[in-house]
Structures are given as C-alpha cells and as structure tokens.
Write a protein that holds these residues in place. Structure first.
Motif, PDB file in Angstrom:
ATOM      1  N   SER A  42      -1.551  -1.618  -2.761  1.00 20.63           N
ATOM      2  CA  SER A  42      -0.472  -1.698  -1.771  1.00 20.63           C
ATOM      3  C   SER A  42       0.486  -0.551  -1.991  1.00 20.63           C
ATOM      4  N   ASP A  43       1.328  -0.303  -0.993  1.00 21.67           N
ATOM      5  CA  ASP A  43       2.305   0.786  -1.156  1.00 21.67           C
ATOM      6  C   ASP A  43       3.627   0.290  -1.741  1.00 21.67           C
ATOM      7  N   GLY A  44       3.629  -0.849  -2.373  1.00 24.36           N
ATOM      8  CA  GLY A  44       4.850  -1.398  -2.963  1.00 24.36           C
ATOM      9  C   GLY A  44       5.022  -2.823  -2.501  1.00 24.36           C
ATOM     10  N   GLY A  66      -0.393   2.666  -3.902  1.00 23.71           N
ATOM     11  CA  GLY A  66      -0.988   3.785  -3.178  1.00 23.71           C
ATOM     12  C   GLY A  66      -0.847   3.554  -1.696  1.00 23.71           C
ATOM     13  N   ASP A  67      -1.081   4.615  -0.939  1.00 25.26           N
ATOM     14  CA  ASP A  67      -1.003   4.523   0.515  1.00 25.26           C
ATOM     15  C   ASP A  67      -2.424   4.435   1.060  1.00 25.26           C
ATOM     16  N   ILE A  68      -2.667   3.407   1.820  1.00 22.73           N
ATOM     17  CA  ILE A  68      -4.013   3.151   2.340  1.00 22.73           C
ATOM     18  C   ILE A  68      -4.503   4.319   3.205  1.00 22.73           C
ATOM     19  N   HIS A  88      -9.358  -6.914   2.979  1.00 26.49           N
ATOM     20  CA  HIS A  88      -8.499  -5.814   3.445  1.00 26.49           C
ATOM     21  C   HIS A  88      -7.397  -6.392   4.331  1.00 26.49           C
ATOM     22  N   LEU A  89      -6.200  -6.462   3.761  1.00 26.30           N
ATOM     23  CA  LEU A  89      -5.058  -7.026   4.495  1.00 26.30           C
ATOM     24  C   LEU A  89      -3.952  -6.004   4.747  1.00 26.30           C
ATOM     25  N   ALA A  90      -4.004  -4.864   4.047  1.00 17.84           N
ATOM     26  CA  ALA A  90      -2.884  -3.905   4.165  1.00 17.84           C
ATOM     27  C   ALA A  90      -2.721  -3.479   5.612  1.00 17.84           C
ATOM     28  N   ILE A 158       2.021  -1.730  20.641  1.00 18.38           N
ATOM     29  CA  ILE A 158       1.421  -0.792  19.675  1.00 18.38           C
ATOM     30  C   ILE A 158       0.694  -1.536  18.553  1.00 18.38           C
ATOM     31  N   TYR A 159       1.310  -2.582  18.035  1.00 24.86           N
ATOM     32  CA  TYR A 159       0.666  -3.325  16.944  1.00 24.86           C
ATOM     33  C   TYR A 159      -0.687  -3.883  17.410  1.00 24.86           C
ATOM     34  N   SER A 160      -0.677  -4.552  18.568  1.00 30.30           N
ATOM     35  CA  SER A 160      -1.913  -5.170  19.063  1.00 30.30           C
ATOM     36  C   SER A 160      -2.973  -4.108  19.325  1.00 30.30           C
ATOM     37  N   SER A 162      -3.255  -1.249  17.884  1.00 24.66           N
ATOM     38  CA  SER A 162      -3.770  -0.695  16.623  1.00 24.66           C
ATOM     39  C   SER A 162      -4.775  -1.657  15.987  1.00 24.66           C
ATOM     40  N   LYS A 163      -4.570  -2.949  16.188  1.00 24.70           N
ATOM     41  CA  LYS A 163      -5.509  -3.927  15.624  1.00 24.70           C
ATOM     42  C   LYS A 163      -6.813  -3.925  16.431  1.00 24.70           C
ATOM     43  N   GLY A 164      -6.692  -3.760  17.761  1.00 26.64           N
ATOM     44  CA  GLY A 164      -7.888  -3.620  18.595  1.00 26.64           C
ATOM     45  C   GLY A 164      -8.663  -2.368  18.185  1.00 26.64           C
ATOM     46  N   GLY A 193      -4.723 -16.330  13.892  1.00 23.12           N
ATOM     47  CA  GLY A 193      -3.563 -16.489  14.758  1.00 23.12           C
ATOM     48  C   GLY A 193      -2.263 -16.344  13.992  1.00 23.12           C
ATOM     49  N   ASN A 194      -1.171 -16.773  14.608  1.00 21.50           N
ATOM     50  CA  ASN A 194       0.143 -16.632  13.980  1.00 21.50           C
ATOM     51  C   ASN A 194       0.272 -17.541  12.783  1.00 21.50           C
ATOM     52  N   VAL A 195       0.608 -16.959  11.680  1.00 24.83           N
ATOM     53  CA  VAL A 195       0.610 -17.699  10.438  1.00 24.83           C
ATOM     54  C   VAL A 195       2.027 -18.025  10.014  1.00 24.83           C
ATOM     55  N   ASP A 204      11.532 -10.021  11.889  1.00 26.66           N
ATOM     56  CA  ASP A 204      10.991 -10.358  13.205  1.00 26.66           C
ATOM     57  C   ASP A 204       9.899 -11.415  13.162  1.00 26.66           C
ATOM     58  N   ARG A 205       9.808 -12.173  12.075  1.00 31.09           N
ATOM     59  CA  ARG A 205       8.865 -13.294  12.060  1.00 31.09           C
ATOM     60  C   ARG A 205       9.713 -14.548  12.220  1.00 31.09           C
ATOM     61  N   ILE A 206       9.270 -15.430  13.087  1.00 33.12           N
ATOM     62  CA  ILE A 206      10.152 -16.491  13.529  1.00 33.12           C
ATOM     63  C   ILE A 206      10.635 -17.394  12.387  1.00 33.12           C
TER      64      ILE A 206
HETATM   65  N1  LIG Z   1       1.321 -12.956   9.311  1.00 34.87           N
HETATM   66  C1  LIG Z   1       0.686 -13.208  10.444  1.00 34.87           C
HETATM   67  O1  LIG Z   1       1.118 -14.037  11.255  1.00 34.87           O
HETATM   68  C2  LIG Z   1      -0.614 -12.507  10.763  1.00 34.87           C
HETATM   69  C3  LIG Z   1      -1.382 -12.962  11.845  1.00 34.87           C
HETATM   70  C4  LIG Z   1      -2.595 -12.345  12.136  1.00 34.87           C
HETATM   71  C5  LIG Z   1      -3.010 -11.285  11.355  1.00 34.87           C
HETATM   72  N2  LIG Z   1      -2.249 -10.820  10.308  1.00 34.87           N
HETATM   73  C6  LIG Z   1      -2.769  -9.698   9.504  1.00 34.87           C
HETATM   74  O2  LIG Z   1      -2.923 -10.146   8.160  1.00 34.87           O
HETATM   75  C7  LIG Z   1      -2.690  -9.057   7.272  1.00 34.87           C
HETATM   76  C8  LIG Z   1      -1.613  -9.429   6.271  1.00 34.87           C
HETATM   77  O3  LIG Z   1      -0.435  -9.784   6.969  1.00 34.87           O
HETATM   78  P1  LIG Z   1       0.916 -10.189   6.224  1.00 34.87           P
HETATM   79  O4  LIG Z   1       1.612 -11.143   7.086  1.00 34.87           O
HETATM   80  O5  LIG Z   1       0.624 -10.543   4.819  1.00 34.87           O
HETATM   81  O6  LIG Z   1       1.706  -8.747   6.260  1.00 34.87           O
HETATM   82  P2  LIG Z   1       2.872  -8.221   5.327  1.00 34.87           P
HETATM   83  O7  LIG Z   1       3.661  -7.245   6.150  1.00 34.87           O
HETATM   84  O8  LIG Z   1       3.585  -9.329   4.649  1.00 34.87           O
HETATM   85  O9  LIG Z   1       2.102  -7.385   4.188  1.00 34.87           O
HETATM   86  C9  LIG Z   1       1.517  -6.137   4.425  1.00 34.87           C
HETATM   87  C10 LIG Z   1       0.919  -5.605   3.144  1.00 34.87           C
HETATM   88  O10 LIG Z   1       0.348  -4.316   3.418  1.00 34.87           O
HETATM   89  C11 LIG Z   1       0.886  -3.359   2.532  1.00 34.87           C
HETATM   90  N3  LIG Z   1       0.975  -2.061   3.206  1.00 34.87           N
HETATM   91  C12 LIG Z   1       1.658  -1.751   4.341  1.00 34.87           C
HETATM   92  N4  LIG Z   1       1.515  -0.426   4.615  1.00 34.87           N
HETATM   93  C13 LIG Z   1       0.718   0.083   3.634  1.00 34.87           C
HETATM   94  C14 LIG Z   1       0.209   1.379   3.358  1.00 34.87           C
HETATM   95  N5  LIG Z   1       0.502   2.435   4.146  1.00 34.87           N
HETATM   96  N6  LIG Z   1      -0.554   1.553   2.266  1.00 34.87           N
HETATM   97  C15 LIG Z   1      -0.841   0.506   1.437  1.00 34.87           C
HETATM   98  N7  LIG Z   1      -0.387  -0.735   1.664  1.00 34.87           N
HETATM   99  C16 LIG Z   1       0.376  -0.941   2.737  1.00 34.87           C
HETATM  100  C17 LIG Z   1       2.248  -3.903   2.139  1.00 34.87           C
HETATM  101  O11 LIG Z   1       2.702  -3.325   0.922  1.00 34.87           O
HETATM  102  C18 LIG Z   1       1.938  -5.374   2.024  1.00 34.87           C
HETATM  103  O12 LIG Z   1       1.317  -5.619   0.783  1.00 34.87           O
HETATM  104  C19 LIG Z   1      -2.324  -7.853   8.149  1.00 34.87           C
HETATM  105  O13 LIG Z   1      -3.489  -7.099   8.376  1.00 34.87           O
HETATM  106  C20 LIG Z   1      -1.850  -8.508   9.430  1.00 34.87           C
HETATM  107  O14 LIG Z   1      -1.985  -7.618  10.520  1.00 34.87           O
HETATM  108  C21 LIG Z   1      -1.050 -11.430   9.991  1.00 34.87           C
END
Ligand SMILES: NC(=O)c1ccc[n+]([C@@H]2O[C@H](COP(=O)([O-])OP(=O)(O)OC[C@H]3O[C@@H](n4cnc5c(N)ncnc54)[C@H](O)[C@@H]3O)[C@@H](O)[C@H]2O)c1
Length: 364
Positions: A42-44, A66-68, A88-90, A158-160, A162-164, A193-195, A204-206
């Motif tokens: 992760s980047d921090g 590190g930066d992904i 892969h969640l970053a 933009i977010y959607s 980028s995921k597409g 879905g929304n977690v 910005d998360r409810i």
């Molecule tokens: N939370 C939700 O409701 C939800 C819903 C559907 C999908 N998702 C997806 O699930 C995944 C995890 O979501 P989350 O809620 O834990 O997000 P989050 O924002 O809490 O965490 C993001 C993580 O990615 C890392 N990261 C961000 N930019 C980075 C970079 N440039 N290099 C390395 N690491 C980087 C951050 O350090 C952090 O560890 C994401 O892919 C998100 O799109 C989340």
C-alpha cells in the motif's frame, strides 16, 4: 470457532494490495486468524483514524510501502514473495475524490490493476488472484433488476469509469495470457456492492460521515436520501473473496451482494443506524441537504445468482444484523472505549459462527 475455510489459507503466502484500507484491514485480521503468512502492499495508511492502526494490524503483516503505479517495484515484490494467493484491493476508491483527481484515479485503478496483472503473468508457481473491482463498474441504467456479470460495463463518474476500465484491462489480460492451458495463475474479478462495517473512516462514505458527526454530537448532512444501494457488511464480500480465492475459479467474474430484500435507501440505512447508536429522535441525527455536488446513481442493485450457483456463496447476515454489526463496532469503540482489535476479531468469529450455523455452502 476455528476457521470456516479449513486449512486453505494456513501457512500460505497471501499478498494483499491496499491492505491498510477499510476492506484490507478486515481482510488482514481475518487472514491472520486463518493462519496465513501475509504481505501487504500500500502507499501508506489512508485515513486518520484508521482500522489498520487502531487494531494494531501491522504485527500480522509484512507491509511494503509502495505505489501500485510503480510497475517495477510491484513486480519485484511479487516475484520475491511468490504468493499463493493475491487479493488486489488497492484503489483510489472515493467517488468525490475521483472528480477532483481524475488522472490519478485512472492511474491507480486502471494502471495499478494492469501492473498487478503484468507482475502475475511472470509467476511460475500456482497462484490464485482475486481482482477487486466494484458494482459501479456496470453501466448503470437505473433499472429495477440486479446487474448480472454479463451486463454491459461503463460508468458515468470517474471512479465508476475507472473500475469499468480495470475490468476491460482484466478481460484482455485474461484472454491473452492467463487462459492458456497449464497457466499456473488462476484469476477472477469480484464486483461487490456498497460495503458498511466498523472502522471505515474514508471521506464521503455515508456511515463514516455519520460517525464523524455523531462522535462530535452533530447531525449528519445527507445529500441523496432516496438513493438505493445494495448495502452489505464488509465481512460478506470478504467471505466471497476468500471463497473465490479458495475455489480458484477460472470463471471470470463474480458479483457479491446482499439478498434483494437487503437493498435499502440511504435514509432507511441511516435511520436504522441512529437507533443502534442510541438516538431517540432520528431528526437530531441527520439533516437532508438539497444540493448534490456530483452525479450519483440513484438505483443500484446487484444480482448474485452466479456466486450462489458457482461457489455456493450467499450472504450470511440479515439487513438488521448487518446494521447492528456496523453500529455496534463504532458504538463500542467510540462511545465505550473498546479495543478495535478485539471487537474486529469478535465480529469475525461471530460471523464465522453464524455462517456455520446457517450452513453456508462455502464453509468447509
Ligand atoms: N468500500 C466499498 O463500499 C467498496 C465497494 C465496492 C468495491 N470496493 C473496492 O474495494 C477495494 C477496497 O476498498 P476500501 O473501501 O478498502 O478502500 P480504502 O480507500 O479504504 O483503501 C484503499 C487502499 O488502497 C491503497 N492505495 C490507494 N492508492 C494507492 C496507490 N497509488 N498505491 C498503493 N496503494 C494505494 C490505500 O493505501 C489503501 O490501503 C477498492 O478496490 C474499492 O474500489 C469498495
């Protein structure tokens, strides 16, 4: 409860990108209980406070900063660690931020995913990788049906988008490199879905917005009370990702969402959460604002038939339990000073007991 995934993850090398985020932190806690050897990239730590720090999760994982988007560094780490499993969640996961930083959002979400796939294609040993995208990857036409894995991808914000786009990158990598006979790397994308759940402090998360406001004794301002989302507790998609990883599904893509009756509006979610938090009058707890700062989908549903058929996966918690788990986590930690580590582990154990008791097909 020992584990509901048998010994599948015990002593296995698991790489989690984005391990310091909301989902990543819960996954580190869960996989450490399952006996995995965990590497995180992760980047921090993305928020203050954070579940990662509050629960002291650093001790369970070898964290690489590190930066992904840095393909060389990521590739070196993957080759050095030789993971059996990758989650892969970053991501740049915040819709609001995606409008302010569209270039970075596409860079992290699309090229970050490309870098993971490119590193994985060089592995010689068996590896199962779950690439996490989102239900927002679908082209949302606001219809009343849940999206199926075969529906069109898209995304107006933009977010959607980028995921597409990350899904398109996955599709071409999958067909170009990973589908070949004898390829040791098996992968799939997972769209959830929304977690909601304890320990989310992202902006910005409810639920996180509610907790920040209520902790300070203020009402929360809601911008889209009638927006409908397939809410689910964070342990639900994580159980799906773990089940998918374990099944090494070569099956492309699986949605993980709640049961249809669990879909609710923002206003319904918050009014139920206020009760768990302890407000007697919900009107003290939130106010509805009229201006909507950016485009947001109104209706979003997810179809989970494929997960049910393929993985025998289905959600464990009812809508009430999902909200109770979430509200209780914040209430215990913020109001009652409970340890974030303890309550996170307790909720994972309670979830595993319920999954066993309810005879979920993915419990081994
Ligand atoms: N939370 C939700 O409701 C939800 C819903 C559907 C999908 N998702 C997806 O699930 C995944 C995890 O979501 P989350 O809620 O834990 O997000 P989050 O924002 O809490 O965490 C993001 C993580 O990615 C890392 N990261 C961000 N930019 C980075 C970079 N440039 N290099 C390395 N690491 C980087 C951050 O350090 C952090 O560890 C994401 O892919 C998100 O799109 C989340």
């Amino acid at each position: 409860v020992k584990t509901i995934f048998g010994d599948i993850y015990r002593n296995r090398r698991v790489l989690i990108t984005g391990h310091t985020g909301f989902k990543g932190s819960w996954l580190v806690s869960w996989l450490s209980q399952l006996g995995a050897e965990i590497y995180g990239y992760s980047d921090g730590v993305p928020t203050i406070p954070s579940l990662f720090e509050a629960a002291g999760l650093a001790k369970h994982v070898r964290s690489i900063v590190g930066d992904i988007r840095d393909s060389e560094h990521l590739s070196r780490i993957v080759n050095e660690f030789r993971p059996h499993f990758v989650f892969h969640l970053a991501a740049q996961a915040i819709v609001g931020t995606s409008y302010a930083e569209p270039h970075r959002t596409f860079g992290v979400n699309v090229m970050g995913t490309v870098n993971v796939l490119d590193a994985l294609r060089q592995l010689q040993d068996e590896c199962a990788a779950v690439i996490v995208t989102s239900d927002k990857a679908y082209n949302n036409v606001e219809w009343c049906w849940g999206y199926r894995e075969t529906d069109a991808l898209g995304g107006k914000d933009i977010y959607s988008g980028s995921k597409g786009a990350a899904e398109f990158a996955f599709y071409s990598f999958f067909h170009s490199f990973f589908q070949k006979k004898g390829c040791p790397v098996h992968l799939a994308t997972a769209r959830a879905g929304n977690v909601i759940g304890g320990g989310d402090w992202a902006r910005d998360r409810i639920v996180a917005d509610c907790m920040r406001a209520w902790r300070a004794g203020n009402p929360v301002y809601i911008r889209s009370p009638r927006a409908t989302r397939p809410w689910q507790h964070v342990l639900e998609p994580l159980s799906g990702y773990l089940a998918l990883g374990a099944a090494l599904a070569k099956e492309g893509t699986v949605n993980f969402g709640p049961k249809p009756e669990q879909t609710a509006t923002v206003a319904e979610l918050i009014s139920r959460l206020t009760a768990v938090w302890g407000y007697e009058q919900p009107s003290e707890a939130y106010k509805i604002v009229n201006e909507v700062p950016f485009h947001e989908a109104t209706l979003l549903k997810l179809n989970i038939d494929k997960a049910m058929l393929l993985l025998q996966w289905q959600p464990t918690l009812s809508a009430t339990e999902c909200i109770a788990f979430t509200g209780k986590w914040y209430k215990d930690v913020i109001k009652d000073g409970a340890g974030a580590d303890r309550i996170t582990k307790d909720q994972i154990n309670e979830y595993m007991s319920l999954a066993k008791e309810r005879q979920q097909g993915w419990v081994t």
